[in-house]
Design an enzyme around this catalytic site. Structure first.
Site, PDB file in Angstrom:
ATOM      1  N   ASP A   2      -5.024  19.277 -15.160  1.00  0.00           N
ATOM      2  CA  ASP A   2      -5.311  17.933 -15.672  1.00  0.00           C
ATOM      3  C   ASP A   2      -4.746  17.872 -17.087  1.00  0.00           C
ATOM      4  O   ASP A   2      -5.245  18.537 -17.994  1.00  0.00           O
ATOM      5  CB  ASP A   2      -6.826  17.690 -15.653  1.00  0.00           C
ATOM      6  CG  ASP A   2      -7.205  16.271 -16.082  1.00  0.00           C
ATOM      7  OD1 ASP A   2      -6.459  15.684 -16.903  1.00  0.00           O
ATOM      8  OD2 ASP A   2      -8.248  15.768 -15.639  1.00  0.00           O
ATOM      9  N   TYR A  34     -13.746  17.366 -17.366  1.00  0.00           N
ATOM     10  CA  TYR A  34     -14.196  15.988 -17.446  1.00  0.00           C
ATOM     11  C   TYR A  34     -15.425  15.833 -16.522  1.00  0.00           C
ATOM     12  O   TYR A  34     -15.401  16.294 -15.373  1.00  0.00           O
ATOM     13  CB  TYR A  34     -13.056  15.065 -16.994  1.00  0.00           C
ATOM     14  CG  TYR A  34     -13.457  13.635 -16.871  1.00  0.00           C
ATOM     15  CD1 TYR A  34     -13.785  12.893 -18.004  1.00  0.00           C
ATOM     16  CD2 TYR A  34     -13.531  13.012 -15.635  1.00  0.00           C
ATOM     17  CE1 TYR A  34     -14.168  11.573 -17.894  1.00  0.00           C
ATOM     18  CE2 TYR A  34     -13.912  11.683 -15.525  1.00  0.00           C
ATOM     19  CZ  TYR A  34     -14.231  10.975 -16.659  1.00  0.00           C
ATOM     20  OH  TYR A  34     -14.622   9.670 -16.546  1.00  0.00           O
ATOM     21  N   ARG A  78       0.854  -1.200   0.000  1.00  0.00           N
ATOM     22  CA  ARG A  78       0.000   0.000   0.000  1.00  0.00           C
ATOM     23  C   ARG A  78       0.890   1.250   0.000  1.00  0.00           C
ATOM     24  O   ARG A  78       0.579   2.265  -0.605  1.00  0.00           O
ATOM     25  CB  ARG A  78      -0.958   0.005   1.191  1.00  0.00           C
ATOM     26  CG  ARG A  78      -1.757   1.294   1.287  1.00  0.00           C
ATOM     27  CD  ARG A  78      -3.103   1.209   2.019  1.00  0.00           C
ATOM     28  NE  ARG A  78      -3.226   0.237   3.064  1.00  0.00           N
ATOM     29  CZ  ARG A  78      -2.750   0.378   4.315  1.00  0.00           C
ATOM     30  NH1 ARG A  78      -2.111   1.473   4.675  1.00  0.00           N
ATOM     31  NH2 ARG A  78      -2.934  -0.585   5.196  1.00  0.00           N
ATOM     32  N   LYS A 121      -5.914   6.797 -20.211  1.00  0.00           N
ATOM     33  CA  LYS A 121      -6.065   7.352 -21.548  1.00  0.00           C
ATOM     34  C   LYS A 121      -4.755   7.223 -22.340  1.00  0.00           C
ATOM     35  O   LYS A 121      -4.337   6.118 -22.617  1.00  0.00           O
ATOM     36  CB  LYS A 121      -6.567   8.799 -21.435  1.00  0.00           C
ATOM     37  CG  LYS A 121      -7.708   8.982 -20.422  1.00  0.00           C
ATOM     38  CD  LYS A 121      -8.982   8.263 -20.792  1.00  0.00           C
ATOM     39  CE  LYS A 121     -10.025   8.242 -19.685  1.00  0.00           C
ATOM     40  NZ  LYS A 121     -10.421   9.552 -19.146  1.00  0.00           N
TER      41      LYS A 121
HETATM   42  C1  LIG Z   1     -11.020   9.997 -17.994  1.00  0.00           C
HETATM   43  C2  LIG Z   1     -10.632  11.278 -17.400  1.00  0.00           C
HETATM   44  C3  LIG Z   1     -10.518  11.428 -16.012  1.00  0.00           C
HETATM   45  C4  LIG Z   1     -10.859  10.310 -15.056  1.00  0.00           C
HETATM   46  O1  LIG Z   1      -9.996   9.234 -15.181  1.00  0.00           O
HETATM   47  P1  LIG Z   1     -10.417   7.689 -14.920  1.00  0.00           P
HETATM   48  O2  LIG Z   1      -9.139   6.987 -15.176  1.00  0.00           O
HETATM   49  O3  LIG Z   1     -11.503   7.358 -15.867  1.00  0.00           O
HETATM   50  O4  LIG Z   1     -10.868   7.604 -13.508  1.00  0.00           O
HETATM   51  C5  LIG Z   1     -10.090  12.660 -15.529  1.00  0.00           C
HETATM   52  N1  LIG Z   1      -9.801  13.685 -16.361  1.00  0.00           N
HETATM   53  C6  LIG Z   1      -9.912  13.576 -17.691  1.00  0.00           C
HETATM   54  C7  LIG Z   1      -9.586  14.746 -18.561  1.00  0.00           C
HETATM   55  C8  LIG Z   1     -10.331  12.366 -18.254  1.00  0.00           C
HETATM   56  O5  LIG Z   1     -10.467  12.285 -19.579  1.00  0.00           O
END
Ligand SMILES: *Cc1c(COP(=O)(O)O)cnc(C)c1O
Length: 391
Positions: free
Chosen positions: A173, A102, A50, A198
Site C-alpha cells: 500500500d 490503515y 463497467r 489521498k
Molecule cells: C485511506 C486509506 C485507505 C482506504 O482508502 P479509501 O479511499 O478511504 O477507501 C487505504 N490505505 C491507506 C494507507 C489509507 O490511508
C-alpha cells in the site's frame, strides 16, 4: 530519455502530437454507460463502462506509468481496491499482513476476508521474522510503508526477496508516499495499492482507489474481476483524480517541506513527548527510506505529554482542521484512537503504539508560517490550561 515524473503527471506519451478529442488539452469526461457498435462483431474498443471508459482508462494509464507498472485499475475507493484485491485469494489461503495498517484494511481483513476463509498472520514487517510465519498455504505478504499512523518503515527490497523465494505475492500500500516518492514495483513488489483519495487526488474532494501491477497474469485476473464485480471509478471522479495528479509533484514537495518544518518545531515543544517522522535522522526507518524512496512524505505522528493535551489541541485548532483522511492540500489533524483506528481492537492498537495522546497530522501546502503561528497560539493556550489545573 525517459521523462520525469512531473511531466508524466501531465502528459501521456501516447497522446503526444495526436489531435484526438478535438485537441482538448483537458481530457474529456466521457459520461456514458454504453457505446454504439459500428457493425456486428466490431467495437470502438469500448462496450460498456463497467468494463472500461475512456476517461477512466486515461487515468489508469497515467497511474501505471507513474508506478512503472504495466496496468493500473481505478476503483471507486481505496477500500474497493483492496476488496477487489482480496478476490485473488481462495478460502484456505493465508496472508502475512503488517500489524500497523490503515484501520479500514484491518477491518476488512478481520470482518470480511476472514469470513471468506482467508487467514491472516499479523506481524511487524519492519522488524519481525517474516520467513518464520510462512506456511504451506501462504500466498501473499501485505505491507504499508511507512505505516498508518505509526510511520514504521519496512524494507521493500528485502521483503520482496523473501516473497520471491517462497513464490508469494508482495502487495504494498503506497498511499502515504505516492509514486512521486516511492515506486514499490521497481523494488520487487507485485501489486501496489493506493487510496487515490489521498495524495493522488490531493484535494479532499473525491474518493478513488488503485491497483497497479507489472505482471501480465495478475493484470488479466484483475481485469476479469473489475468487470465482474463492478467497482470501477466513475468518469467524473476519474477526471477529478486526473486533474489532481497534474500537480502531484509540486504538492508532494511543498507538503514535505512543511512537514519537515513542523516536525522540527514540534520537537522543541514541552507539550510534545515524541515526534515520529521518517525524515528525522533519529527515526528508525530513516536510512531504509533514504535508499528506497526519493522523499519522506508529508505524514507525521506525535504524542503529547498527556491525553488532555492531545484533546485540547484538537479542539482548539481552526486553520488546521480536525478531520480524518490525508494527502490533501489542507492540513488535517486526527485522533487515531477514536477516528481512523477506532475499529482496531484495543490491545492491537496499544501494541502498535497508538495511545490516547497520539495525534496524526497530514501536512498540507499552506504557508508554513501560518501553520506554525496557529500551533504556537494553540500550544501556549493548552500549556496555560494545564498549568491552571495543576495548581
Ligand atoms: C485511506 C486509506 C485507505 C482506504 O482508502 P479509501 O479511499 O478511504 O477507501 C487505504 N490505505 C491507506 C494507507 C489509507 O490511508
Amino acid at each position: 530519455m525517459e521523462r520525469g515524473d512531473n511531466t508524466k503527471c501531465i502528459h501521456l506519451e501516447e497522446d503526444e502530437g495526436t489531435y484526438k478529442h478535438y485537441g482538448a488539452i483537458s481530457f474529456p469526461i466521457y459520461q456514458t454507460s454504453t457505446y454504439e457498435h459500428p457493425a456486428v462483431g466490431q467495437s470502438t474498443g469500448y462496450d460498456y463502462s463497467r468494463l472500461q471508459n475512456p476517461t477512466r482508462e486515461h487515468l489508469e494509464k497515467t497511474v501505471a506509468t507513474l508506478e512503472k507498472g504495466i496496468d493500473a485499475l481505478a476503483l471507486s475507493s481505496g477500500m474497493a481496491a483492496i476488496s477487489l484485491l482480496m478476490e485473488l485469494f481462495q478460502p484456505g489461503d493465508h496472508i502475512i499482513a503488517d500489524s500497523d495498517l490503515y484501520g479500514g484494511s484491518i477491518r476488512l481483513f478481520d470482518h470480511v476476508s476472514q469470513k471468506n476463509g482467508i487467514r491472516f498472520t499479523r506481524l511487524y514487517c519492519c522488524r519481525d521474522d517474516i520467513e518464520a510465519a510462512i506456511r504451506p498455504n501462504t500466498k501473499a505478504i501485505y505491507v504499508e510503508t511507512p505505516t498508518n499512523p505509526m510511520m514504521n518503515v519496512s524494507d521493500i527490497g528485502a521483503i520482496a526477496e523473501i516473497a520471491k523465494r517462497h513464490s508469494l505475492l508482495l502487495i504494498v500500500d503506497n498511499t502515504f508516499l505516492s509514486p512521486y516518492f516511492q515506486k514499490p514495483l521497481t523494488l520487487g513488489a507485485d501489486i501496489v495499492v493506493h487510496s487515490g483519495t489521498k495524495f493522488l487526488g490531493g484535494h479532499n474532494d473525491t474518493l478513488a482507489g488503485f491497483l497497479v501491477t507489472n505482471r501480465e497474469d495478475i493484470s488479466e485476473r484483475l481485469r476479469f474481476l473489475i468487470k465482474t464485480t463492478g467497482a470501477g471509478l466513475a468518469p467524473m471522479d476519474s477526471w477529478l483524480i486526473q486533474r489532481g495528479i497534474k500537480t502531484l509533484g509540486i504538492r508532494m514537495e511543498r507538503a514535505q517541506s512543511n512537514a519537515f518544518a513542523l516536525a522540527r518545531w514540534l520537537k522543541t515543544q514541552s507539550l510534545v513527548a515524541d515526534v515520529i517522522y521518517p525524515g528525522l535522522a533519529e527515526h528508525p526507518g530513516h536510512e531504509i527510506m533514504k535508499r528506497q524512496a526519493t522523499g519522506f512524505g508529508a505524514m507525521l505522528t506525535f504524542r503529547t505529554v498527556n491525553k488532555e493535551a492531545a484533546l485540547a489541541i484538537l479542539e482548539k485548532v481552526r486553520l488546521i482542521r480536525y478531520a480524518e483522511s490525508l494527502g490533501g492540500v489542507e492540513t488535517l489533524m486526527t485522533y487515531p484512537t477514536t477516528q481512523t483506528h477506532a475499529d482496531v481492537p484495543k490491545d492491537i492498537r496499544e501494541r502498535n503504539g497508538i495511545t490516547e495522546s497520539t495525534l496524526r497530522v497530514s501536512v498540507g501546502i499552506e504557508d508554513i508560517e501560518d501553520l506554525l503561528a496557529e500551533l504556537e497560539t494553540v500550544f501556549r493556550e493548552v500549556e496555560q490550561e494545564q498549568k491552571g489545573t495543576a495548581e
